[in-house]
Design an enzyme around this catalytic site. Sequence first.
Site, PDB file in Angstrom:
ATOM      1  N   CYS A   2      10.775  28.846  59.147  1.00  0.00           N
ATOM      2  CA  CYS A   2      10.099  28.152  60.244  1.00  0.00           C
ATOM      3  C   CYS A   2       8.587  28.048  59.997  1.00  0.00           C
ATOM      4  O   CYS A   2       8.008  28.855  59.283  1.00  0.00           O
ATOM      5  CB  CYS A   2      10.290  28.915  61.541  1.00  0.00           C
ATOM      6  SG  CYS A   2      12.005  29.231  61.918  1.00  0.00           S
ATOM      7  N   ARG A  27       8.196  24.189  53.853  1.00  0.00           N
ATOM      8  CA  ARG A  27       8.826  25.482  54.102  1.00  0.00           C
ATOM      9  C   ARG A  27      10.312  25.327  54.407  1.00  0.00           C
ATOM     10  O   ARG A  27      11.055  26.307  54.357  1.00  0.00           O
ATOM     11  CB  ARG A  27       8.136  26.186  55.281  1.00  0.00           C
ATOM     12  CG  ARG A  27       6.697  26.537  54.999  1.00  0.00           C
ATOM     13  CD  ARG A  27       5.991  26.969  56.255  1.00  0.00           C
ATOM     14  NE  ARG A  27       6.480  28.226  56.777  1.00  0.00           N
ATOM     15  CZ  ARG A  27       6.057  29.422  56.385  1.00  0.00           C
ATOM     16  NH1 ARG A  27       5.128  29.500  55.456  1.00  0.00           N
ATOM     17  NH2 ARG A  27       6.542  30.518  56.909  1.00  0.00           N
ATOM     18  N   TRP A  74      13.938  26.449  61.130  1.00  0.00           N
ATOM     19  CA  TRP A  74      14.971  26.578  60.099  1.00  0.00           C
ATOM     20  C   TRP A  74      16.019  27.487  60.722  1.00  0.00           C
ATOM     21  O   TRP A  74      15.779  28.670  60.944  1.00  0.00           O
ATOM     22  CB  TRP A  74      14.353  27.212  58.865  1.00  0.00           C
ATOM     23  CG  TRP A  74      15.197  27.205  57.637  1.00  0.00           C
ATOM     24  CD1 TRP A  74      15.354  26.183  56.741  1.00  0.00           C
ATOM     25  CD2 TRP A  74      15.984  28.288  57.127  1.00  0.00           C
ATOM     26  NE1 TRP A  74      16.191  26.561  55.726  1.00  0.00           N
ATOM     27  CE2 TRP A  74      16.596  27.854  55.925  1.00  0.00           C
ATOM     28  CE3 TRP A  74      16.248  29.600  57.566  1.00  0.00           C
ATOM     29  CZ2 TRP A  74      17.438  28.658  55.168  1.00  0.00           C
ATOM     30  CZ3 TRP A  74      17.085  30.396  56.796  1.00  0.00           C
ATOM     31  CH2 TRP A  74      17.668  29.916  55.614  1.00  0.00           C
ATOM     32  N   ASN A  98       8.565  32.513  64.535  1.00  0.00           N
ATOM     33  CA  ASN A  98       9.104  32.540  63.179  1.00  0.00           C
ATOM     34  C   ASN A  98       9.548  33.973  62.930  1.00  0.00           C
ATOM     35  O   ASN A  98       8.781  34.899  63.141  1.00  0.00           O
ATOM     36  CB  ASN A  98       8.004  32.121  62.188  1.00  0.00           C
ATOM     37  CG  ASN A  98       8.425  32.278  60.746  1.00  0.00           C
ATOM     38  OD1 ASN A  98       9.601  32.486  60.446  1.00  0.00           O
ATOM     39  ND2 ASN A  98       7.467  32.177  59.838  1.00  0.00           N
ATOM     40  N   GLY A  99      10.798  34.160  62.493  1.00  0.00           N
ATOM     41  CA  GLY A  99      11.293  35.514  62.233  1.00  0.00           C
ATOM     42  C   GLY A  99      12.632  35.718  62.894  1.00  0.00           C
ATOM     43  O   GLY A  99      13.293  34.753  63.308  1.00  0.00           O
ATOM     44  N   GLU A 484      15.800  29.567  34.287  1.00  0.00           N
ATOM     45  CA  GLU A 484      14.908  28.789  35.150  1.00  0.00           C
ATOM     46  C   GLU A 484      15.276  27.305  35.108  1.00  0.00           C
ATOM     47  O   GLU A 484      15.269  26.622  36.133  1.00  0.00           O
ATOM     48  CB  GLU A 484      13.457  29.030  34.720  1.00  0.00           C
ATOM     49  CG  GLU A 484      12.396  28.267  35.477  1.00  0.00           C
ATOM     50  CD  GLU A 484      12.393  28.522  36.973  1.00  0.00           C
ATOM     51  OE1 GLU A 484      13.093  29.424  37.458  1.00  0.00           O
ATOM     52  OE2 GLU A 484      11.711  27.773  37.695  1.00  0.00           O
ATOM     53  N   LYS A 488      16.261  25.319  38.462  1.00  0.00           N
ATOM     54  CA  LYS A 488      15.534  24.113  38.916  1.00  0.00           C
ATOM     55  C   LYS A 488      16.513  22.974  39.150  1.00  0.00           C
ATOM     56  O   LYS A 488      16.436  22.274  40.159  1.00  0.00           O
ATOM     57  CB  LYS A 488      14.498  23.660  37.872  1.00  0.00           C
ATOM     58  CG  LYS A 488      13.199  24.400  37.793  1.00  0.00           C
ATOM     59  CD  LYS A 488      12.247  24.187  38.933  1.00  0.00           C
ATOM     60  CE  LYS A 488      12.494  25.158  40.042  1.00  0.00           C
ATOM     61  NZ  LYS A 488      11.969  26.481  39.937  1.00  0.00           N
ATOM     62  N   GLU A 491      18.615  23.546  42.271  1.00  0.00           N
ATOM     63  CA  GLU A 491      17.837  23.465  43.514  1.00  0.00           C
ATOM     64  C   GLU A 491      17.573  22.030  43.951  1.00  0.00           C
ATOM     65  O   GLU A 491      17.726  21.708  45.117  1.00  0.00           O
ATOM     66  CB  GLU A 491      16.466  24.125  43.310  1.00  0.00           C
ATOM     67  CG  GLU A 491      16.451  25.606  43.384  1.00  0.00           C
ATOM     68  CD  GLU A 491      15.027  26.144  43.399  1.00  0.00           C
ATOM     69  OE1 GLU A 491      14.298  25.913  42.421  1.00  0.00           O
ATOM     70  OE2 GLU A 491      14.641  26.779  44.385  1.00  0.00           O
ATOM     71  N   HIS A 507      31.216  35.010  24.531  1.00  0.00           N
ATOM     72  CA  HIS A 507      31.906  36.007  25.347  1.00  0.00           C
ATOM     73  C   HIS A 507      32.485  35.385  26.615  1.00  0.00           C
ATOM     74  O   HIS A 507      32.824  36.086  27.557  1.00  0.00           O
ATOM     75  CB  HIS A 507      30.956  37.154  25.691  1.00  0.00           C
ATOM     76  CG  HIS A 507      30.434  37.858  24.480  1.00  0.00           C
ATOM     77  ND1 HIS A 507      31.235  38.597  23.652  1.00  0.00           N
ATOM     78  CD2 HIS A 507      29.198  37.871  23.909  1.00  0.00           C
ATOM     79  CE1 HIS A 507      30.524  39.077  22.641  1.00  0.00           C
ATOM     80  NE2 HIS A 507      29.271  38.642  22.774  1.00  0.00           N
ATOM     81  N   LYS A 606      10.595  27.297  51.426  1.00  0.00           N
ATOM     82  CA  LYS A 606       9.557  27.680  50.468  1.00  0.00           C
ATOM     83  C   LYS A 606       9.247  29.175  50.554  1.00  0.00           C
ATOM     84  O   LYS A 606       9.033  29.830  49.548  1.00  0.00           O
ATOM     85  CB  LYS A 606       8.289  26.862  50.751  1.00  0.00           C
ATOM     86  CG  LYS A 606       7.165  27.092  49.767  1.00  0.00           C
ATOM     87  CD  LYS A 606       7.471  26.451  48.438  1.00  0.00           C
ATOM     88  CE  LYS A 606       6.422  26.740  47.393  1.00  0.00           C
ATOM     89  NZ  LYS A 606       6.921  26.466  46.045  1.00  0.00           N
TER      90      LYS A 606
HETATM   91  O1  M6R Z   1       7.485  33.212  47.046  1.00  0.00           O
HETATM   92  P1  M6R Z   1       8.333  33.880  46.011  1.00  0.00           P
HETATM   93  O2  M6R Z   1       7.852  33.628  44.634  1.00  0.00           O
HETATM   94  O3  M6R Z   1       8.516  35.348  46.278  1.00  0.00           O
HETATM   95  O4  M6R Z   1       9.751  33.206  46.159  1.00  0.00           O
HETATM   96  C1  M6R Z   1      10.880  33.702  45.492  1.00  0.00           C
HETATM   97  C2  M6R Z   1      11.993  32.688  45.528  1.00  0.00           C
HETATM   98  O5  M6R Z   1      12.389  32.447  46.839  1.00  0.00           O
HETATM   99  C3  M6R Z   1      11.563  31.367  44.891  1.00  0.00           C
HETATM  100  O6  M6R Z   1      11.116  31.537  43.591  1.00  0.00           O
HETATM  101  C4  M6R Z   1      12.729  30.364  44.902  1.00  0.00           C
HETATM  102  O7  M6R Z   1      13.721  30.763  43.995  1.00  0.00           O
HETATM  103  C5  M6R Z   1      12.181  28.970  44.599  1.00  0.00           C
HETATM  104  N1  M6R Z   1      12.823  28.026  45.435  1.00  0.00           N
HETATM  105  C6  M6R Z   1      12.310  28.602  43.177  1.00  0.00           C
HETATM  106  O8  M6R Z   1      12.033  27.285  42.892  1.00  0.00           O
END
Ligand code: M6R
Length: 611
Positions: A2, A27, A74, A98-99, A484, A488, A491, A507, A606
């Site tokens: 949020c 976010r 959210w 938020n929380g 990574e 990406k 995501e 394996h 985010k």
């Molecule tokens: O803010 P942070 O780096 O602690 O966030 C960790 C993960 O939530 C963050 O890296 C997430 O995997 C991203 N969406 C990656 O693109």
Amino acid sequence: MCGIVGYVGTENTAPILLDGLRRLEYRGYDSAGVAIQSGGEIALARAVGKLRNLERALEANPIRGTTGIGHTRWATHGRPSEVNAHPHLSGPVAVVHNGIIENHLALRARLVERGAKVVSDTDTELVAHLIHEKLREGHGGLEDAVRRALRELHGAYALAVMSRDEPGRIIVAKASSPLVLGLADDATYCGSDIPALLPYTRRMVFLEDGDLAVLERGTARITRLDGTPVERPSKEIDWSPVMAEKAGFKHFMLKEIHEQPRAIEDTLRGRLDRERGDIHGHEIGLSEDDARSIRRVFLLACGTSHHAAMTGRYYLESIARVPTTVELASEFRGRDPVIGEGDLVIAVSQSGETLDTLVAAREAKERGAKVLAIANVIGSAIPRMSDAAFYTHAGPEIGVASTKCFTTQLANLLMFSIWLGRRRGTLGDADARALVEQLARLPILMKDVVGGTRQLVMNVAKRYRDARDVLFLGRGLNFPMALEGALKLKEVSYVHAEGYAAGEMKHGPIALIDSAVPVFVLMPKDRWYDRTLGNLQEAKAREGQVIAIATEGDESAHAVSEDVIEIPLVHEALAPFLTVLPLQLYAYYVADLKGTDVDQPRNLAKTVTVE
Ligand code: M6R
């Protein structure tokens, strides 16, 4: 997660709130709303979906007023719907939150029994009813009512509260969820994150957990929950509003991929001692003795930051020869790990607010470990709880998929390892100078790779955009890059992708390979090269469509791959900074071709401030 904004000033507040919410869109959210003090009442507008819907609601029924709060939600408790959207009202009280309020079930039962008419599924509405109840008990005004209500809440919150009966005032409070105040001469702002406030002021105050602040035009009076006044110094933020805009790029993600040379340059600035082959380590917060006596390092992180941490382990072990463990923060916390004095925790987090990382680092600190934060957001929760903060200077990262924050985390981890290696006597003069020199050249190399590979990567993306599964293979320093690359792609394009240590293929995962599966093989010339080439040939023998990311002029890679994306020859420690760039571009182009919401992928946020 949020987003909260609030404004008390002299301007019409609706456009300011909408603008702030738009800057928090990254976010992640599924509904939005504002509450504005207007003509002795509190007027509400809420809408499901994108902010455009809220904007339309406000166009249809404009609300004028100079004090207001806004929210992007959210969903956690209850589905996305108008009735569940914030702000929530109870009598004269309006609340955004938020929380997560952990004792919401018991609270709901108590409030309903006492006659509250609860209309939503949210925990936040209960907070509004509770504050209203405290107001009705009549001990004092809104500030007192909020203070007494908070004593009955367990969980995480950043709250902004207004009352119809107290014009020109917003009460905010914070426990575990981020909240920043912005101070200007004629106005006071609050927001979940710095970019929401940047166009209006650079003078920001970071609240601590357990703080409550009364915001009025141009002032913020901060106290602890028990009423004790506290001073929280303001900080000038050097991010410019333009940094949080798209600058002609179609998406923030694409802009941020291209910004990496600049982000790395800013992150290295003032830290490289090229003459001595060393790092200026004053921010690291460890003494020379500490550096020599560290027993073990624990790297704690989540998601992309965890991949940076995995790379950091290679750096720390090979350069500083210190035993290093990498942990997913969510698995470390609550596991009763063996950790204590003499151990160093490095908490890696771009936002500095990720709850799992925060809690894990806190648990380690309670057991006697020292904590060093690597974070991008100045004054965020993890650096605040840490013994020292070694900041990355990527500037605001708006795309939910982390790109420039990732490579700047790698830079900080490499710099820290060099600093440590020099102090522990494990990194000699010549090697150190060579590494520092190459680090200094990195921005130019990264710029060449982004510019030089962009078109080829776009063509590859066009060819494989409909692939159902994609594999990414790498060894050593490039194993985390394979992970990574896969993360990406998942995501932003929602394509199933897996990253593997190339040696693990035989394996199990090799069973997946056939002519429909693109396989990215990360194979720069390094100590793992020959074995990775062998794995490439195994993938090729199963008719996999191989795309190699290889060093310029690598004939073997050309001989057996459909495509070769070339990077310059660099010290092996630097290769991950370059191999990851085409992977970020590939994820971006596939997502763009598929028409997904690149900057705010579905279900993602985010800043992950829930468990
Ligand atoms: O803010 P942070 O780096 O602690 O966030 C960790 C993960 O939530 C963050 O890296 C997430 O995997 C991203 N969406 C990656 O693109």
